[in-house]
Design an enzyme around this catalytic site. Structure first.
Site, PDB file in Angstrom:
ATOM      1  N   VAL A  55       0.843  -1.194   0.000  1.00 15.95           N
ATOM      2  CA  VAL A  55       0.000   0.000   0.000  1.00 15.95           C
ATOM      3  C   VAL A  55       0.883   1.250   0.000  1.00 15.95           C
ATOM      4  CG1 VAL A  55      -1.726   1.296   1.332  1.00 15.95           C
ATOM      5  CG2 VAL A  55      -1.787  -1.188   1.327  1.00 15.95           C
ATOM      6  N   CYS A  56       0.469   2.265  -0.735  1.00 13.25           N
ATOM      7  CA  CYS A  56       1.084   3.589  -0.659  1.00 13.25           C
ATOM      8  C   CYS A  56      -0.023   4.631  -0.810  1.00 13.25           C
ATOM      9  CB  CYS A  56       2.188   3.767  -1.700  1.00 13.25           C
ATOM     10  SG  CYS A  56       1.597   3.881  -3.396  1.00 13.25           S
ATOM     11  N   ARG A  57       0.323   5.838  -1.194  1.00 15.98           N
ATOM     12  CA  ARG A  57      -0.679   6.892  -1.319  1.00 15.98           C
ATOM     13  C   ARG A  57      -1.605   6.654  -2.499  1.00 15.98           C
ATOM     14  NH1 ARG A  57      -0.689  11.002  -4.514  1.00 15.98           N
ATOM     15  NH2 ARG A  57      -2.041  12.766  -4.144  1.00 15.98           N
TER      16      ARG A  57
END
Length: 98
Positions: A62-64
């Protein structure tokens, strides 16, 4: 590259199933709110800290927005890890954050 939607991740989390979420945002980004249970290892540290991960487990990256986690997913996949990218990243996440 394997992918999973934020909605699918939210469903698994809401069912109380055990999943391994790896948040590759910078420390200050993750501190502003991450998915419950997610472990934060910034993308720039993935290679030096991948020894902390277990190749027998599945990880959701997961990231932005999904771009950095996509790069992390591709890299860890080449290293023999079972990983998938959460498309849309935290921008698509509608669940609770901690």
């Amino acid at each position: 590259m394997k992918e999973i939607t934020a909605e699918q991740v939210k469903l698994v989390v809401s069912q109380g199933k055990s999943i391994n979420i790896l948040d590759v945002r910078e420390v200050d980004e993750a501190a502003s709110g991450k998915i419950s249970g997610a472990v934060n290892i910034p993308l720039g540290l993935i290679e030096s800290r991948m020894n902390e991960l277990d190749k027998s487990k599945e990880y959701i990256m997961v990231c932005r927005s999904g771009a950095r986690s996509g790069r992390a997913t591709k890299f860890l996949d080449t290293q023999g890890f079972n990983v998938m990218n959460m498309t849309g990243g935290m921008l698509s996440w509608e669940g609770n954050v901690v």
